[in-house]
Scaffold this active site. Structure first.
Site, short mmCIF file in Angstrom:
data_model
loop_
_atom_site.label_atom_id
_atom_site.label_comp_id
_atom_site.label_asym_id
_atom_site.label_seq_id
_atom_site.Cartn_x
_atom_site.Cartn_y
_atom_site.Cartn_z
N HIS A 1 2.54 8.83 0.46
CA HIS A 1 3.50 8.43 -0.57
C HIS A 1 3.75 6.91 -0.54
O HIS A 1 3.56 6.23 -1.55
CB HIS A 1 4.82 9.18 -0.37
CG HIS A 1 5.87 8.84 -1.37
ND1 HIS A 1 6.12 9.63 -2.48
CD2 HIS A 1 6.74 7.80 -1.46
CE1 HIS A 1 7.09 9.08 -3.19
NE2 HIS A 1 7.49 7.97 -2.59
N GLU A 2 4.14 6.40 0.60
CA GLU A 2 4.42 4.96 0.69
C GLU A 2 3.13 4.16 0.47
O GLU A 2 3.16 3.08 -0.13
CB GLU A 2 5.06 4.59 2.04
CG GLU A 2 6.41 5.26 2.33
CD GLU A 2 7.46 5.10 1.25
OE1 GLU A 2 7.48 4.05 0.57
OE2 GLU A 2 8.28 6.04 1.05
N HIS B 1 2.78 3.59 -3.19
CA HIS B 1 3.60 2.46 -3.66
C HIS B 1 2.92 1.14 -3.30
O HIS B 1 2.88 0.20 -4.09
CB HIS B 1 4.97 2.48 -2.96
CG HIS B 1 5.96 3.46 -3.52
ND1 HIS B 1 6.33 3.48 -4.85
CD2 HIS B 1 6.69 4.45 -2.94
CE1 HIS B 1 7.24 4.44 -5.05
NE2 HIS B 1 7.46 5.05 -3.90
N GLU C 1 7.17 5.40 -8.97
CA GLU C 1 7.08 6.73 -8.36
C GLU C 1 5.84 7.47 -8.85
O GLU C 1 5.29 8.31 -8.14
CB GLU C 1 8.34 7.55 -8.67
CG GLU C 1 9.52 7.19 -7.79
CD GLU C 1 9.29 7.46 -6.30
OE1 GLU C 1 8.75 8.53 -5.97
OE2 GLU C 1 9.63 6.61 -5.49
ZN ZN Z 1 8.85 6.64 -3.55
#
Ligand code: ZN
Length: 500
Positions: A264-265, A268, A294
Site C-alpha cells: 500500500h505505502e 503511494h 489512494e
Molecule cells: Zn493510503
C-alpha cells in the site's frame, strides 16, 4: 524570463528549505529519535514550520502572486507555472479569508480534541470525546463559512480532499455499491470460510523486513529515490520526487499485515517518485487529491496484491525468507489474503467489507452536517449501521465510533476518498486490460513493470496538475462509476466462495 517569476522561484526555494528541514526533523522524530530527545526536536520543528507557514501566508507572496496572475504576465508563463500561480493564488486567497484568531482557536481545539479522543478511546467512553467532537463540528462549519461561502458545508469539505467531488455524485456511487454488495457480503458470510490456522504463530521480524524490501522492489519502488523506516502507523513521506520514504509496522503474529502495508505505502511512493521532477518544490509536485492518491496505493494493494497471479513469480522467495510459508500453499495464502470477515475495525478489513466501513462513516458525516444530528446519538447510529451492513454490533465505543482519529483533528469529508480510490481502481483495471491485455497474464508472467509504466505515464507524472475528474476523463474517457468495481468484486468473490 519574467522578473516576477524569477522572484517567485527564489521565494519558493527559501520556503522549501524550511519545509525540507521540518520534514527531515519529523521523519527523524517518528523513526529514530530517542524519547528524551523529542522535546528539543519539537522546539526546532515548531520554529522551522512556523517560519514556513509565515512565508506561505506573507503579504510579499501575495503581491508576487498578484503580479504574476495579471493577464499580460500569465500569458508568458508555461503550462506548469500557469498552474502553479493559479493554484497558489487560489489557496492563498482561500486561507486568507479565515480570521487569524479563529484559526488559532481551531489549532488549539484540534490538539485538545486529539488528547480527549485518545483518553476516550483508552477508556472506551464516548462521553469523554463528545464535547470536543461537538466543538470540532461547530468550528469546522464556521471555517468553511469563510473559505467556501457559496458551498453547502459538507460539499465544501468533500471538495477539500477530492477536488470537484460532491455528495450528489458520491450518493449515487455509494448507493450502487450498497445495492449490489450488501447481498454479496451476506452470502459470503454464510458460506464456508477458509481455515486460517497456518497463519497463527510467531513469524521472524527480520525476515518480515526482508519481505518488505522484496515486495517494494518487485512493484517498482526505487531505493535510489527512497528509503524505509518503522513507525506505529505506516505512512509515506515525500521530500521531492527523488526522495520518497515509506514506513511500516511489523508484528510477530501478523506477517500478512506488514506485507500489505508495504504494498500500500509502496503504491503511494511509486506515485510520488514518478511525478515529473520539473515539478519538484512547486504546487504541481506532490498530488493533493486524496482519492487519486489512494487509488494508486489501493491499486497495488488490492487489484494487484490480492490477485493470486501477483505472487506466482515471487512466492518461493517469500518462502525462503519466511520458512513457515513453505508449508502454506499459494492457494491457501490466496484464500487468506481475501478472507472476508465482518470485522469491527476499518484498518483490518478485507477489500470487500472495507466499502461498508467507509459508507457508514460517510452517512454519519452527512447526518452531522446536513441533519444536525445530536452528537450523543452518534454511537447508536454507528452501531445500527454496522449491524445493517455487516451483521455485527460493536460491544464498546473503542471498537466502534472511537476507532479512528480523523474526526478529532477535524478531517471531516476525508473518509470517502479511500473508497473513491477503490472505485477509480475498477475503472483503471478495465482500461489496462483493454490496452495491455489480461492483468492475470501480465502478473503471472512477472510483467508487473508494464503495469507500473502504464500508471507512470497515464497518472503519476502529472502530479497535481490534473484534477480527479480530469484524470478519469483523460485515462478512462468516462465519468466516475462504481460499475467496474462491482463487477470485479462479483467475479472474484463468487468464484472464491463458490457462490452461484
Ligand atoms: Zn493510503
Amino acid at each position: 524570463m519574467s522578473k516576477a517569476l524569477d522572484e517567485l522561484k527564489q521565494y519558493l526555494e527559501t520556503v522549501n528549505h524550511y519545509i525540507r528541514a521540518t520534514n527531515l526533523l519529523y521523519w527523524d522524530m517518528k523513526t529514530k529519535a530517542p524519547a528524551l530527545g523529542l522535546e528539543g526536536h519539537t522546539n526546532t520543528l515548531t520554529y522551522f514550520s512556523t517560519e514556513a507557514f509565515r512565508m506561505q501566508t506573507s503579504d510579499e507572496l501575495s503581491s508576487l502572486l498578484e503580479r504574476l496572475a495579471a493577464p499580460e504576465e500569465l500569458k508568458e508563463l508555461d503550462d506548469m507555472w500557469t498552474f502553479v500561480v493559479k493554484r497558489m493564488k487560489r489557496d492563498y486567497d482561500r486561507n486568507k479569508r479565515i480570521p487569524k484568531d479563529l484559526y488559532e482557536r481551531f489549532v488549539r481545539a484540534q490538539a485538545e480534541a486529539g488528547f480527549a479522543w485518545e483518553e476516550a478511546k483508552n477508556a472506551s467512553d464516548f462521553s469523554v470525546f463528545a464535547p470536543h467532537l461537538k466543538n470540532m463540528i461547530t468550528m469546522t462549519k464556521e471555517i468553511t463559512g469563510y473559505t467556501d461561502p457559496d458551498k453547502e458545508v459538507y460539499d465544501a469539505l468533500l471538495n477539500q480532499y477530492e477536488e470537484g467531488m460532491d455528495s450528489a455524485t458520491i450518493d449515487g456511487i455509494f448507493e450502487d455499491l450498497k445495492k449490489e454488495l450488501i447481498p454479496l457480503v451476506s452470502q459470503i458470510l454464510s458460506a464456508k470460510q477458509p481455515d486460517d490456522g497456518k497463519f497463527k504463530g510467531v513469524f521472524d521480524m527480520d525476515a518480515q523486513r526482508k519481505v518488505e524490501k522484496l515486495l517494494l522492489s518487485y512493484i517498482g519502488f526505487s531505493f535510489e529515490k527512497g528509503t524505509t523506516g518503522e513507525t506505529e502507523h505506516p505512512f509515506t513521506m515525500e521530500f521531492s520526487s527523488k526522495d520518497v520514504r515509506v514506513t511500516n509496522h511489523f508484528h510477530e503474529d501478523m506477517p500478512i499485515s506488514a506485507m500489505f502495508s508495504a504494498i500500500h505505502e509502496g503504491g503511494h511512493a511509486i506515485f510520488e517518485q514518478n511525478i515529473n521532477s520539473d515539478y519538484d518544490g512547486t504546487a504541481a509536485g506532490n498530488c493533493t487529491y486524496m482519492g487519486i492518491h489512494e487509488s494508486q496505493s489501493r491499486f497495488y494493494e488490492n487489484i494487484l496484491g490480492r490477485n493470486k497471479n501477483f505472487w506466482i513469480p515471487i512466492y518461493d522467495k517469500v518462502g525462503e525468507l519466511l520458512p513457515q510459508f513453505k508449508d502454506i500453499t499459494l492457494e491457501e495464502f490466496y484464500r487468506e489474503i481475501n478472507h472476508v470477515r465482518n470485522s469491527l475495525i476499518r484498518t483490518e478489513a478485507d477489500e470487500l467489507t472495507y466499502c461498508f466501513h467507509i459508507i457508514l462513516r460517510y452517512e454519519i458525516e452527512k447526518a452531522i452536517f446536513r441533519d444536525d444530528i445530536d452528537v450523543n446519538e452518534l454511537p447508536a447510529l454507528w452501531n445500527r449501521k454496522m449491524q445493517e451492513y455487516l451483521q455485527i454490533t460493536p460491544s464498546n465505543d473503542a471498537q466502534g465510533i472511537l476507532q479512528d482519529m480523523h474526526w478529532s483533528d477535524g478531517s471531516f469529508g476525508y473518509f470517502p476518498s479511500y473508497l473513491l480510490g477503490n472505485v477509480y481502481d475498477g475503472m483503471y483495471l478495465d482500461k489496462i486490460e483493454e490496452e495491455l491485455g489480461s492483468v492475470d497474464d501480465l502478473l503471472k508472467e512477472g510483467r508487473i513493470g508494464e503495469i507500473t509504466k502504464w500508471l507512470n505515464e497515464k497518472i503519476h507524472r502529472y502530479g497535481s496538475t490534473r484534477t480527479p475528474r480530469e484524470v478519469l476523463s483523460a485515462v478512462c474517457g468516462k465519468e466516475v462509476s462504481a460499475e467496474p468495481l462491482i463487477r470485479y468484486f462479483k467475479e472474484k468473490y463468487t468464484a472464491l466462495y463458490g457462490i452461484q
